[in-house]
Design an enzyme around this catalytic site. Structure first.
Site, PDB file in Angstrom:
ATOM      1  N   ALA A  74      20.942  34.346  16.982  1.00 31.86           N
ATOM      2  CA  ALA A  74      21.392  33.626  16.211  1.00 31.86           C
ATOM      3  C   ALA A  74      22.721  34.061  16.128  1.00 31.86           C
ATOM      4  CB  ALA A  74      21.313  34.550  14.543  1.00 31.86           C
ATOM      5  N   GLU A  75      23.546  35.157  16.437  1.00 34.63           N
ATOM      6  CA  GLU A  75      25.279  35.037  16.073  1.00 34.63           C
ATOM      7  C   GLU A  75      26.046  34.033  17.200  1.00 34.63           C
ATOM      8  OE1 GLU A  75      28.623  38.386  15.667  1.00 34.63           O
ATOM      9  OE2 GLU A  75      26.672  38.766  15.099  1.00 34.63           O
ATOM     10  N   THR A  76      25.188  34.110  18.653  1.00 39.51           N
ATOM     11  CA  THR A  76      25.704  33.178  19.376  1.00 39.51           C
ATOM     12  C   THR A  76      25.845  31.936  18.704  1.00 39.51           C
ATOM     13  OG1 THR A  76      24.568  34.267  21.350  1.00 39.51           O
ATOM     14  CG2 THR A  76      24.906  32.506  21.834  1.00 39.51           C
ATOM     15  N   SER A  79      27.871  31.576  16.009  1.00 37.16           N
ATOM     16  CA  SER A  79      29.247  31.956  16.578  1.00 37.16           C
ATOM     17  C   SER A  79      29.572  30.309  16.746  1.00 37.16           C
ATOM     18  CB  SER A  79      29.382  32.209  17.439  1.00 37.16           C
ATOM     19  OG  SER A  79      29.918  34.012  16.671  1.00 37.16           O
TER      20      SER A  79
END
Length: 160
Positions: A74-76, A79
């Site tokens: 999710a953060e990848t 971002s």
């Protein structure tokens, strides 16, 4: 470093980076952690980022997909979306991530799709939906990134 695969970028984004002498597909990746987790970015734009990740190798002791692995995916994706929104003059830095895990997965691939909730001048927020191969929602996440001004060395290789 890692296996190369094709990422679909909007042509105008490729042209912008090419004009600056930057090979975006070579520069752009999920990073070392993403490589270790075998995250494959398939499509990337400010409007939508799509990637897959295998469950195998990313499980917790009970054999289920690790919640932290979903968080990394999710953060990848969030971002990447924020980076695409900010463009060449900004650097996206995650400042808030939350994940709700809906169901366990024991095998196969999961697919994450990030779409914008808010795209401003100084922050960008993305919702990320992670689904299993039967298109059942595994995790819902939200990431907010701060968009900082890129310094003169932004986009330059490490040590340059």
């Amino acid at each position: 470093m890692g296996e190369q695969h094709h990422v679909k970028f909007p042509q105008e984004v490729l042209d912008e980076y090419t004009a600056l002498g930057i090979d975006l597909p070579s520069l752009f990746s999920a990073g070392h952690l993403g490589e270790r987790m075998d995250i494959r970015i398939l499509e990337a734009s400010a409007e939508r980022v799509v990637a897959t990740m295998p469950v195998e190798g990313n499980t917790q002791p009970y054999g289920l997909l690790h919640g932290g692995a979903s968080a990394v995916l999710a953060e990848t994706l969030g971002s990447v979306g924020a980076m695409m929104h900010g463009g060449i003059t900004k650097v996206a830095v995650g400042v808030d991530l939350n994940c709700t895990h809906h169901r366990g997965v024991r095998s196969g691939l999961v697919t994450g799709v990030a779409t914008p909730v808010h795209r401003g001048r100084s922050t960008a927020t993305y919702e990320v939906v992670i689904s299993d191969e039967q298109d059942r929602r595994v995790c819902t996440a939200r990431l907010t990134c701060l968009l900082r001004d890129a310094g003169p060395a932004a986009g330059a290789p490490a040590g340059a």
